[in-house]
Design an enzyme around this catalytic site. Structure first.
Site, PDB file in Angstrom:
ATOM      1  N   LYS A 221     -49.809 -80.742 -61.994  1.00  0.00           N
ATOM      2  CA  LYS A 221     -48.604 -80.163 -61.387  1.00  0.00           C
ATOM      3  C   LYS A 221     -47.382 -80.384 -62.292  1.00  0.00           C
ATOM      4  O   LYS A 221     -47.509 -80.906 -63.389  1.00  0.00           O
ATOM      5  CB  LYS A 221     -48.397 -80.767 -59.986  1.00  0.00           C
ATOM      6  CG  LYS A 221     -49.619 -80.614 -59.067  1.00  0.00           C
ATOM      7  CD  LYS A 221     -49.818 -79.187 -58.569  1.00  0.00           C
ATOM      8  CE  LYS A 221     -51.189 -78.859 -58.009  1.00  0.00           C
ATOM      9  NZ  LYS A 221     -51.625 -79.585 -56.834  1.00  0.00           N
TER      10      LYS A 221
HETATM   11  C1  LIG Z   1     -52.624 -79.745 -55.675  1.00  0.00           C
HETATM   12  C2  LIG Z   1     -52.553 -79.078 -54.356  1.00  0.00           C
HETATM   13  C3  LIG Z   1     -52.678 -79.782 -53.153  1.00  0.00           C
HETATM   14  C4  LIG Z   1     -53.144 -81.205 -53.068  1.00  0.00           C
HETATM   15  O1  LIG Z   1     -52.411 -82.091 -53.802  1.00  0.00           O
HETATM   16  P1  LIG Z   1     -53.090 -83.473 -54.272  1.00  0.00           P
HETATM   17  O2  LIG Z   1     -51.902 -84.214 -54.813  1.00  0.00           O
HETATM   18  O3  LIG Z   1     -54.087 -83.109 -55.327  1.00  0.00           O
HETATM   19  O4  LIG Z   1     -53.693 -84.121 -53.103  1.00  0.00           O
HETATM   20  C5  LIG Z   1     -52.454 -79.090 -51.960  1.00  0.00           C
HETATM   21  N1  LIG Z   1     -52.173 -77.795 -51.953  1.00  0.00           N
HETATM   22  C6  LIG Z   1     -52.085 -77.074 -53.084  1.00  0.00           C
HETATM   23  C7  LIG Z   1     -51.739 -75.627 -52.999  1.00  0.00           C
HETATM   24  C8  LIG Z   1     -52.293 -77.688 -54.316  1.00  0.00           C
HETATM   25  O5  LIG Z   1     -52.227 -76.966 -55.440  1.00  0.00           O
END
Ligand SMILES: *Cc1c(COP(=O)(O)O)cnc(C)c1O
Length: 393
Positions: free
Chosen positions: A196
């Protein structure tokens, strides 16, 4: 022959695989974490509060609650929204499974509503049509980093009495009609997973404008305990909700704070690579780009493209394999959530959201991350043109 595909024995565009996404950790990040390790607090210390303040400022909301993952943030948001057994929550299918799973964690029922064919974000009309007397909330997902139709969602939430939750895991730093992502929903959620925009290793946050919702989130993250150690005069504390240990550590928040200082640069770099791709692909046969609305700043978490299968002699699987063979680490976002066995075994049928399903069959995600060079991006363009040219009808 230079044009023979690598998958057919030709020379690949790249040696070694360019990943679709990658974290960016530098020496200032390392120093920040080391300093936190030498400080008095390892977890639940001053860096957590500092990180939350930085996030609240960024998202233009008064309250941020840092938690241990984006998934924990979604679960916390659904708890804050008081979702429970018998409650329905409208969700789009073109997302990571965690979006819908969080509804199940609370005993609620995810109800899938289709996406728009142009942006692949939740279709507000489809969401409205999915609302029943049991619906309590709607979760919008800012697919690829582009904010959804937040004004329309908010209006739907207001008229039908629903909590609007924004899964903004793709959209840290994006704006909608000039407003930062996070401010338009009742609750918004970020992820700090390494792919991210900013990472804490694992981590997430819940953003809230309402103090009561934020307070519920804060308790839920710490076992449902109503006070912090600093607030206690003796050993007594009250556990009032069935919460979890979803705390984020000071070490992680030190990394997150350091990462946030580079967010503007990272977003600008993502935008520049996306612009390079968009210019290169504008006239390329065999491929369509998802639309970008004029009133948003797209955060470009990922760069998905849609294959025009009618104009190709290959399906998405063949194009995917050919691009991987060229050294381009393509991916696919996402398998419609209800296609997963866990959901199909619980009665969700294929055909539920035809737009998302048709998009899924054609989607390929190209590499996009701030540390990519222009040369890396040009390799992607070369490989895509080579593969689509080869398979053109
Ligand atoms: C990455 C992601 C999540 C989950 O986040 P984590 O930190 O990996 O638990 C939830 N929703 C979307 C759309 C994502 O891309």
């Amino acid at each position: 022959m230079g044009d023979r595909l690598a998958i057919d024995g030709g020379t690949p565009v790249r040696r070694g695989m360019l990943p679709y996404g990658r974290h960016d950790v530098d020496e200032t990040d390392v120093a920040a974490v080391v300093a936190a390790l030498r400080a008095d607090w390892i977890t639940s210390g001053p860096r957590v509060a500092e990180f939350e303040e930085a996030l609240a400022r960024l998202a233009g909301v008064p309250h941020a609650v840092a938690v241990s993952s984006g998934t924990a943030a979604l679960h916390t948001a659904l708890f804050s929204a008081a979702i429970g057994p018998g409650d329905e929550v409208v969700v789009p299918p073109l997302t990571f499974a965690a979006t819908a799973n969080a509804v199940l964690y609370q005993g609620g029922t995810p109800v899938f509503a289709d996406v728009r064919p142009d942006t692949l974000n939740l279709d507000t009309a489809a969401a409205a049509a999915a609302v029943t007397p049991r619906t309590r909330a709607i979760i919008g997902v800012d697919y690829a980093g582009q904010p959804g139709d937040l004004d329309a969602l908010r209006e739907l939430g207001r008229t039908r009495g629903l909590c609007v939750i924004e899964d903004a895991a793709h959209a840290l730093g994006a704006t909608y009609r000039g407003r930062p992502v996070g401010a338009d929903a009742d609750l918004a959620v970020f992820s700090f997973h390494p792919v991210k925009h900013a990472t804490t290793g694992e981590g997430g946050a819940v953003m809230a404008s309402d103090a009561g919702l934020a307070e519920r989130a804060r308790r839920f993250r710490n076992h449902g305990i109503a006070s912090t150690p600093a607030e206690r005069r003796d050993w007594r504390y009250d556990m009032v909700d069935l919460g979890f240990n979803y705390r984020l550590t000071d070490l992680q928040c030190a990394l997150g704070l350091s990462q946030l200082t580079r967010l503007p640069r990272a977003l600008a770099r993502r935008e520049a690579i996306a612009a390079r791709y968009r210019a290169a692909f504008a006239d390329l046969a065999g491929l369509t780009l998802p639309a970008v609305a004029p009133d948003v700043r797209h955060a470009w978490h990922i760069f998905p493209v849609l294959l025009d299968l009618e104009r190709l002699r290959a399906d998405r699987g063949a194009v995917f394999a050919a691009l991987r063979a060229e050294g381009i680490g393509v991916n696919v976002h996402y398998i419609p959530v209800y296609w997963h066995p866990y959901y199909s075994e619980r009665g969700y049928r294929r055909g539920l959201c035809p737009v998302a399903e048709r998009a899924y069959e054609r989607l390929v995600t190209l590499p996009l991350f701030p540390a990519m060079t222009d040369g890396d991006a040009d390799d992607v363009v070369t490989a895509v043109a080579k593969v689509l040219g080869h398979y053109a009808r």
